[in-house]
Design a protein around this motif. Structure first.
Motif, short mmCIF file in Angstrom:
data_model
loop_
_atom_site.label_atom_id
_atom_site.label_comp_id
_atom_site.label_asym_id
_atom_site.label_seq_id
_atom_site.Cartn_x
_atom_site.Cartn_y
_atom_site.Cartn_z
N VAL A 154 0.84 -1.20 0.00
CA VAL A 154 0.00 0.00 0.00
C VAL A 154 0.88 1.25 0.00
N VAL A 155 1.89 1.27 0.85
CA VAL A 155 2.81 2.41 0.92
C VAL A 155 3.46 2.66 -0.44
N ALA A 156 3.90 1.60 -1.09
CA ALA A 156 4.59 1.74 -2.37
C ALA A 156 3.65 2.18 -3.48
N VAL A 157 2.51 1.51 -3.61
CA VAL A 157 1.62 1.82 -4.74
C VAL A 157 0.99 3.20 -4.61
N LEU A 158 0.81 3.68 -3.38
CA LEU A 158 0.25 5.02 -3.19
C LEU A 158 1.33 6.10 -3.13
N GLY A 159 2.60 5.70 -3.15
CA GLY A 159 3.69 6.68 -3.12
C GLY A 159 3.74 7.45 -1.81
N LEU A 160 3.45 6.78 -0.70
CA LEU A 160 3.35 7.48 0.58
C LEU A 160 4.69 8.01 1.09
N ALA A 161 5.79 7.49 0.60
CA ALA A 161 7.10 8.01 1.01
C ALA A 161 7.27 9.46 0.57
N ASP A 162 6.53 9.86 -0.44
CA ASP A 162 6.64 11.22 -0.97
C ASP A 162 5.53 12.15 -0.49
N ILE A 163 4.65 11.67 0.36
CA ILE A 163 3.55 12.50 0.86
C ILE A 163 3.85 12.92 2.29
N ASP A 164 3.91 14.22 2.49
CA ASP A 164 4.24 14.76 3.81
C ASP A 164 2.96 15.11 4.57
N GLU A 165 2.24 14.08 4.96
CA GLU A 165 1.01 14.21 5.76
C GLU A 165 1.13 13.26 6.94
N PRO A 166 0.56 13.62 8.08
CA PRO A 166 0.69 12.75 9.26
C PRO A 166 0.25 11.31 9.01
N TRP A 167 -0.88 11.10 8.36
CA TRP A 167 -1.37 9.75 8.13
C TRP A 167 -0.41 8.96 7.24
N ALA A 168 0.18 9.62 6.22
CA ALA A 168 1.11 8.95 5.33
C ALA A 168 2.39 8.58 6.07
N ARG A 169 2.85 9.46 6.95
CA ARG A 169 4.07 9.16 7.73
C ARG A 169 3.83 7.98 8.65
N VAL A 170 2.64 7.86 9.22
CA VAL A 170 2.34 6.72 10.11
C VAL A 170 2.40 5.41 9.31
N LEU A 171 1.73 5.36 8.17
CA LEU A 171 1.72 4.12 7.39
C LEU A 171 3.09 3.79 6.82
#
Length: 174
Positions: A154-171
């Motif tokens: 989920v982290v990879a496919v949604l690109g969460l490493a590049d999103i600077d939001e609290p919820w993205a940092r948690v996941l």
């Protein structure tokens, strides 16, 4: 050089078709991909594709089986020395860094309601469970590895490493 229609030539063509199918299915899934698109990507005619695979479901199942082989080979080539689960997750992360495999696997899970696809997906999971158990040793570690791997997907496919939001940092655990 094998003669036309021989097993070696058919096997080579099947591998090329499965590679093309994996790429196409990774982009649009089982339901969104046409056999015409796959034949075009493989550089063959649609009738030739149907001589190799009787239908799209059989082709998708063959692609699942091939991805399972690649996953197993990758995991066995990077056995965890003393890192246990984290080292095994590192090998998996390297494998799915190629978004084609990651997206294909997600689409495979979604298409598991198709009988041949569901059988292939269950074979894939069975093989991966056996491989991870061989590497990590116990069922609890296997469950943890798969759970963490699903989150990593989920982290990879949604690109969460590049999103600077609290919820993205948690996941993304950062």
């Amino acid at each position: 050089m094998p003669a036309a229609g021989t097993s070696a030539k058919s096997d080579q063509r099947r591998r090329a078709v499965v590679a093309a199918a994996t790429d196409c299915f990774a982009q649009k899934g089982f339901y969104g991909t046409t056999t015409h698109e796959i034949a075009d990507r493989a550089g063959i005619s649609q009738p030739c594709l149907y001589r190799l695979y009787p239908n799209k479901e059989a082709l998708f199942a063959a692609a699942v089986d091939q991805v399972s082989v690649v996953m197993t080979e990758t995991l066995l080539a990077h056995p965890p020395a003393s890192g246990g689960t984290e080292a095994a997750r590192g090998a998996y992360a390297a494998l799915v860094a190629d978004r084609t495999i990651l997206r294909f696997l997600m689409h495979a899970n979604c298409a598991a309601g198709e009988p041949l696809v569901g059988q292939a997906v269950r074979r894939c999971y069975a093989k991966q469970v056996d491989t991870v158990r061989e590497l990590l040793g116990d069922d609890e570690a296997v469950r943890h590895w798969f759970g963490a791997g699903m989150l990593d997907n989920v982290v990879a496919v949604l690109g969460l490493a590049d999103i600077d939001e609290p919820w993205a940092r948690v996941l993304a655990a950062r």
